[in-house]
Design a protein around this motif. Structure first.
Motif, PDB file in Angstrom:
ATOM      1  N   GLY A 177       0.832  -1.192   0.000  1.00  0.00           N
ATOM      2  CA  GLY A 177       0.000   0.000   0.000  1.00  0.00           C
ATOM      3  C   GLY A 177       0.868   1.243   0.000  1.00  0.00           C
ATOM      4  N   PRO A 178       0.265   2.412  -0.114  1.00  0.00           N
ATOM      5  CA  PRO A 178       1.035   3.664  -0.073  1.00  0.00           C
ATOM      6  C   PRO A 178       1.624   3.882   1.318  1.00  0.00           C
ATOM      7  CG  PRO A 178      -1.330   4.102  -0.079  1.00  0.00           C
ATOM      8  CD  PRO A 178      -1.182   2.650  -0.322  1.00  0.00           C
ATOM      9  N   ASN A 179       2.764   4.589   1.345  1.00  0.00           N
ATOM     10  CA  ASN A 179       3.457   4.813   2.614  1.00  0.00           C
ATOM     11  C   ASN A 179       2.591   5.542   3.633  1.00  0.00           C
ATOM     12  OD1 ASN A 179       5.771   3.538   1.726  1.00  0.00           O
ATOM     13  ND2 ASN A 179       6.696   5.435   0.943  1.00  0.00           N
ATOM     14  N   SER A 180       1.676   6.376   3.140  1.00  0.00           N
ATOM     15  CA  SER A 180       0.839   7.148   4.065  1.00  0.00           C
ATOM     16  C   SER A 180      -0.072   6.262   4.898  1.00  0.00           C
ATOM     17  CB  SER A 180      -0.004   8.165   3.283  1.00  0.00           C
ATOM     18  OG  SER A 180      -0.843   7.498   2.347  1.00  0.00           O
ATOM     19  N   THR A 181      -0.313   5.017   4.442  1.00  0.00           N
ATOM     20  CA  THR A 181      -1.201   4.114   5.195  1.00  0.00           C
ATOM     21  C   THR A 181      -0.420   3.056   5.970  1.00  0.00           C
ATOM     22  OG1 THR A 181      -1.452   2.612   3.299  1.00  0.00           O
ATOM     23  CG2 THR A 181      -3.030   4.439   3.496  1.00  0.00           C
ATOM     24  N   LEU A 182       0.927   3.178   6.022  1.00  0.00           N
ATOM     25  CA  LEU A 182       1.729   2.220   6.773  1.00  0.00           C
ATOM     26  C   LEU A 182       1.347   2.274   8.257  1.00  0.00           C
ATOM     27  CD1 LEU A 182       4.134   0.224   6.979  1.00  0.00           C
ATOM     28  CD2 LEU A 182       5.601   2.220   7.346  1.00  0.00           C
ATOM     29  N   ASP A 183       1.086   1.104   8.810  1.00  0.00           N
ATOM     30  CA  ASP A 183       0.744   1.018  10.233  1.00  0.00           C
ATOM     31  C   ASP A 183       2.057   0.996  11.018  1.00  0.00           C
ATOM     32  OD1 ASP A 183      -0.191   0.518  12.748  1.00  0.00           O
ATOM     33  OD2 ASP A 183      -1.573  -1.067  12.154  1.00  0.00           O
ATOM     34  N   GLU A 235       2.797   2.024  14.023  1.00  0.00           N
ATOM     35  CA  GLU A 235       2.708   1.580  15.422  1.00  0.00           C
ATOM     36  C   GLU A 235       2.861   0.065  15.506  1.00  0.00           C
ATOM     37  OE1 GLU A 235      -0.426   1.672  19.203  1.00  0.00           O
ATOM     38  OE2 GLU A 235      -0.870   2.795  17.356  1.00  0.00           O
ATOM     39  N   ARG A 236       2.179  -0.634  14.591  1.00  0.00           N
ATOM     40  CA  ARG A 236       2.293  -2.093  14.588  1.00  0.00           C
ATOM     41  C   ARG A 236       3.714  -2.516  14.226  1.00  0.00           C
ATOM     42  NH1 ARG A 236       1.969  -6.424  11.125  1.00  0.00           N
ATOM     43  NH2 ARG A 236       0.758  -8.228  11.874  1.00  0.00           N
ATOM     44  N   LEU A 237       4.306  -1.834  13.230  1.00  0.00           N
ATOM     45  CA  LEU A 237       5.667  -2.156  12.819  1.00  0.00           C
ATOM     46  C   LEU A 237       6.651  -1.960  13.970  1.00  0.00           C
ATOM     47  CD1 LEU A 237       7.707  -2.827  10.524  1.00  0.00           C
ATOM     48  CD2 LEU A 237       7.781  -0.362  10.043  1.00  0.00           C
ATOM     49  N   PHE A 238       6.489  -0.849  14.683  1.00  0.00           N
ATOM     50  CA  PHE A 238       7.395  -0.560  15.795  1.00  0.00           C
ATOM     51  C   PHE A 238       7.250  -1.597  16.904  1.00  0.00           C
ATOM     52  CE2 PHE A 238       8.470   1.470  19.814  1.00  0.00           C
ATOM     53  CZ  PHE A 238       9.738   1.959  19.540  1.00  0.00           C
ATOM     54  N   LYS A 239       6.012  -1.974  17.210  1.00  0.00           N
ATOM     55  CA  LYS A 239       5.792  -2.946  18.282  1.00  0.00           C
ATOM     56  C   LYS A 239       6.432  -4.282  17.947  1.00  0.00           C
ATOM     57  CE  LYS A 239       1.517  -1.084  20.243  1.00  0.00           C
ATOM     58  NZ  LYS A 239       0.063  -1.304  20.436  1.00  0.00           N
ATOM     59  N   ARG A 240       6.286  -4.715  16.695  1.00  0.00           N
ATOM     60  CA  ARG A 240       6.880  -5.999  16.315  1.00  0.00           C
ATOM     61  C   ARG A 240       8.409  -5.929  16.367  1.00  0.00           C
ATOM     62  NH1 ARG A 240       3.392  -9.722  14.095  1.00  0.00           N
ATOM     63  NH2 ARG A 240       5.139 -10.807  13.095  1.00  0.00           N
ATOM     64  N   GLY A 241       8.974  -4.778  15.915  1.00  0.00           N
ATOM     65  CA  GLY A 241      10.424  -4.623  16.000  1.00  0.00           C
ATOM     66  C   GLY A 241      10.911  -4.591  17.436  1.00  0.00           C
ATOM     67  N   LEU A 242      10.140  -3.920  18.300  1.00  0.00           N
ATOM     68  CA  LEU A 242      10.519  -3.845  19.707  1.00  0.00           C
ATOM     69  C   LEU A 242      10.461  -5.221  20.367  1.00  0.00           C
ATOM     70  CD1 LEU A 242      11.332  -2.051  22.067  1.00  0.00           C
ATOM     71  CD2 LEU A 242       8.881  -1.649  22.515  1.00  0.00           C
ATOM     72  N   LYS A 243       9.442  -6.004  20.047  1.00  0.00           N
ATOM     73  CA  LYS A 243       9.357  -7.358  20.592  1.00  0.00           C
ATOM     74  C   LYS A 243      10.572  -8.185  20.157  1.00  0.00           C
ATOM     75  CE  LYS A 243       4.311  -7.762  20.912  1.00  0.00           C
ATOM     76  NZ  LYS A 243       3.114  -8.462  20.385  1.00  0.00           N
ATOM     77  N   ARG A 244      10.964  -8.024  18.901  1.00  0.00           N
ATOM     78  CA  ARG A 244      12.132  -8.752  18.422  1.00  0.00           C
ATOM     79  C   ARG A 244      13.393  -8.298  19.153  1.00  0.00           C
ATOM     80  NH1 ARG A 244      11.421  -7.724  13.643  1.00  0.00           N
ATOM     81  NH2 ARG A 244      10.365  -9.649  13.013  1.00  0.00           N
ATOM     82  N   LYS A 245      13.487  -6.971  19.358  1.00  0.00           N
ATOM     83  CA  LYS A 245      14.645  -6.422  20.080  1.00  0.00           C
ATOM     84  C   LYS A 245      14.738  -7.014  21.485  1.00  0.00           C
ATOM     85  CE  LYS A 245      17.795  -3.351  21.417  1.00  0.00           C
ATOM     86  NZ  LYS A 245      19.195  -3.423  20.970  1.00  0.00           N
ATOM     87  N   LEU A 246      13.604  -7.060  22.172  1.00  0.00           N
ATOM     88  CA  LEU A 246      13.605  -7.595  23.535  1.00  0.00           C
ATOM     89  C   LEU A 246      13.898  -9.086  23.557  1.00  0.00           C
ATOM     90  CD1 LEU A 246      10.509  -5.694  24.984  1.00  0.00           C
ATOM     91  CD2 LEU A 246      12.931  -5.127  25.279  1.00  0.00           C
ATOM     92  N   ALA A 247      13.395  -9.791  22.509  1.00  0.00           N
ATOM     93  CA  ALA A 247      13.620 -11.235  22.468  1.00  0.00           C
ATOM     94  C   ALA A 247      15.075 -11.580  22.148  1.00  0.00           C
ATOM     95  CB  ALA A 247      12.688 -11.866  21.438  1.00  0.00           C
ATOM     96  N   MET A 248      15.735 -10.752  21.341  1.00  0.00           N
ATOM     97  CA  MET A 248      17.101 -11.041  20.893  1.00  0.00           C
ATOM     98  C   MET A 248      18.168 -10.400  21.784  1.00  0.00           C
ATOM     99  SD  MET A 248      16.498 -10.459  16.804  1.00  0.00           S
ATOM    100  CE  MET A 248      18.244 -10.610  16.442  1.00  0.00           C
ATOM    101  N   ASP A 249      17.787  -9.497  22.632  1.00  0.00           N
ATOM    102  CA  ASP A 249      18.776  -8.736  23.412  1.00  0.00           C
ATOM    103  C   ASP A 249      19.384  -9.597  24.528  1.00  0.00           C
ATOM    104  OD1 ASP A 249      19.795  -5.876  23.863  1.00  0.00           O
ATOM    105  OD2 ASP A 249      19.201  -6.550  25.875  1.00  0.00           O
ATOM    106  N   PHE A 250      20.654  -9.355  24.844  1.00  0.00           N
ATOM    107  CA  PHE A 250      21.317 -10.053  25.948  1.00  0.00           C
ATOM    108  C   PHE A 250      22.407  -9.129  26.505  1.00  0.00           C
ATOM    109  CE2 PHE A 250      23.496 -11.122  22.049  1.00  0.00           C
ATOM    110  CZ  PHE A 250      24.834 -10.972  22.352  1.00  0.00           C
ATOM    111  N   ASP A 251      22.912  -9.470  27.682  1.00  0.00           N
ATOM    112  CA  ASP A 251      23.941  -8.677  28.358  1.00  0.00           C
ATOM    113  C   ASP A 251      25.305  -9.043  27.782  1.00  0.00           C
ATOM    114  OD1 ASP A 251      25.647  -7.361  30.030  1.00  0.00           O
ATOM    115  OD2 ASP A 251      24.642  -7.970  31.885  1.00  0.00           O
ATOM    116  N   GLU A 252      25.812  -8.213  26.873  1.00  0.00           N
ATOM    117  CA  GLU A 252      27.061  -8.521  26.186  1.00  0.00           C
ATOM    118  C   GLU A 252      28.240  -8.596  27.169  1.00  0.00           C
ATOM    119  OE1 GLU A 252      27.695  -5.834  22.969  1.00  0.00           O
ATOM    120  OE2 GLU A 252      25.764  -6.273  21.987  1.00  0.00           O
ATOM    121  N   GLU A 253      28.307  -7.713  28.142  1.00  0.00           N
ATOM    122  CA  GLU A 253      29.414  -7.719  29.097  1.00  0.00           C
ATOM    123  C   GLU A 253      29.422  -9.000  29.928  1.00  0.00           C
ATOM    124  OE1 GLU A 253      31.922  -5.709  29.211  1.00  0.00           O
ATOM    125  OE2 GLU A 253      31.057  -4.663  27.477  1.00  0.00           O
ATOM    126  N   PHE A 254      28.247  -9.494  30.241  1.00  0.00           N
ATOM    127  CA  PHE A 254      28.153 -10.741  31.001  1.00  0.00           C
ATOM    128  C   PHE A 254      28.731 -11.896  30.189  1.00  0.00           C
ATOM    129  CE2 PHE A 254      25.784 -14.447  32.622  1.00  0.00           C
ATOM    130  CZ  PHE A 254      26.061 -14.334  33.973  1.00  0.00           C
TER     131      PHE A 254
END
Length: 440
Positions: free
Chosen positions: A143-149, A151-170
């Motif tokens: 669809g056109p960029n003006s109708t890109l959801d 909020e949904r895109l950000f939430k899915r990316g954030l969930k992935r970030k939280l799922a993949m994140d780890f304590d590198e120093e540890f």
């Protein structure tokens, strides 16, 4: 109390004296009403009004406009005349009380009948009259960029970030355990639910200085002495630098297409007009069918009616002729259903119309016609409800078997109801049985 309050009080009294709706349907004059206006009798309560004093209208001795002069005899009874006969049109008390009518439209009639009989019929929308765009609730992959959801895109990316994140120093501290290999560090991290990849460990293994290897004798010692931070703690401390977006997460909003439907109905009324349908039977048909027509008119946005009369043959008639026709022929009820099927198929497709098929008669029919023809025809006509009303004053005649045969054939079928009306007192029960069957 002022005149206005008096007037309102008299009107309230009049409305309370309106004829009961059930009594009106059973015994009232239905012929005085039309398709769009139902007239229910009410007792008139005379409203207060101003009246002139008769003494101000001229009298004896004035000599004007033909009135007698002084001394002339006065014709007619006087107030003191004990033998005066009063009004020429009838003595007081001899004529019936005046009546007026409370008028209601079919919608009000349907509401009141619901309350009176305890009905709750909810009409169904059928014909699509318009398609409109609703809220942007539909999601597509393009669809056109003006109708890109976003909020949904950000939430899915954030969930992935939280799922993949780890304590590198540890994990780097785990690489400093004496004698540990990359594979051993990876296995231990997995056991501790540290979501690090084997490739990440391999890429950073050589970045640990040799003099720092062997800092810890074991993984257990390292874990006891090194504090492990959570993802949320690191985000609070360092901020959220990046969110891993992926193209497969993109969704574009489109408006929901809403079909607006019209609640429409066609009612096919079928009546036996053969020689056996005498006046009493015809009146019971009218008392049953007329309120049903009013009720369904009030319930639906659009209501149309088809009237079919039959003896051995069937023909379509106007409503004005439907209840009065009488022929001398025999009876073949299937002829009416054949005509009804043709009319419905041609004018009122089942996909677009709610359908009611109501038939009435004295249950007399030609031999085997009910079982061999009528029942298969009823099965072949899709409808919200089929109903047959037997009108047989004084009870069922010996050769009147149509209603019983239909009842047996559709014993386990929810869409068919058979009722029996022997006199006017049965009418509202029959109406309730028909309409409550559709409600269920």
């Amino acid at each position: 109390m002022g005149l206005r309050e008096d007037l309102e009080r008299f009107r309230e009294v009049g409305e309370r004296r309106r004829e009961d709706l059930e009594e009106f349907i059973r015994y009232g004059d239905l012929g005085g009403s039309g398709p769009e206006s139902i007239r229910v009798p009410i007792k008139v309560v005379d409203l207060p009004e101003f009246a002139y004093d008769p003494r101000d209208r001229g009298g004896v001795g004035q000599g004007q406009d033909g009135t007698p002069d002084v001394g002339q005899p006065v014709e007619g009874p006087t107030p003191d005349d004990a033998d005066g006969e009063g009004d020429e049109d009838g003595d007081p008390g001899e004529e019936g009380a005046d009546h007026e009518y409370y008028e209601m439209d079919p919608e009000e009639f349907a509401q009141e009948l619901d309350e009176e009989l305890g009905l709750d019929l909810e009409p169904k929308g059928k014909e699509v009259i318009e398609e409109v765009e609703g809220d942007f609730t539909e999601l597509t992959r393009a669809g056109p960029n003006s109708t890109l959801d976003f909020e949904r895109l950000f939430k899915r990316g954030l969930k992935r970030k939280l799922a993949m994140d780890f304590d590198e120093e540890f994990v780097r501290e785990a690489m400093r355990v004496d004698g540990a290999t990359p594979d051993e560090v990876f296995r231990w991290c997995r056991e501790e639910n540290v979501l690090v990849s084997r490739a990440w460990i391999g890429d950073r293994w050589d970045s640990i200085p040799d003099d720092e290897r062997g800092r810890w004798e074991s993984f257990e010692e390292m874990a006891e002495n090194v504090e492990r931070t959570t993802t949320l703690e690191r985000i609070r401390r360092e901020g959220l630098r990046e969110v891993p977006f992926r193209r497969e997460d993109e969704r574009y909003r489109h408006p929901e297409v809403i079909e607006q439907t019209e609640k429409n109905v066609v009612v096919v009324n079928i009546r036996d007009v053969s020689g056996s349908m005498r006046e009493g039977k015809r009146e019971l048909v009218e008392r049953t069918f007329t309120p049903l027509d009013w009720y369904l008119t009030g319930k639906y946005d659009r209501a149309e009616f088809v009237y079919i009369a039959h003896d051995a043959e069937a023909w379509e008639v106007d409503r004005g002729d439907f209840f009065g026709i009488r022929s001398g022929g025999g009876t073949r009820i299937s002829s009416a259903y054949e005509l009804a099927a043709e009319i419905l198929e041609e004018r009122y497709p089942w996909a677009e119309w709610n359908r009611y098929v109501f038939a009435a008669g004295d249950s007399e029919n030609s031999s085997n016609d009910t079982r061999e023809n009528v029942v298969p025809l009823m099965e072949g006509i899709p409808a919200n409800l089929h109903a047959y009303v037997e009108t047989q004053p004084g009870g069922t005649a010996i050769n009147a078997t149509h209603a019983e045969e239909v009842e047996r054939a559709f014993e386990d079928h929810d869409g068919v109801v058979v009722t029996y009306v022997a006199d006017a007192a049965d009418v509202t029960d029959a109406i309730y049985e028909i309409l409550s069957s559709e409600d269920q």
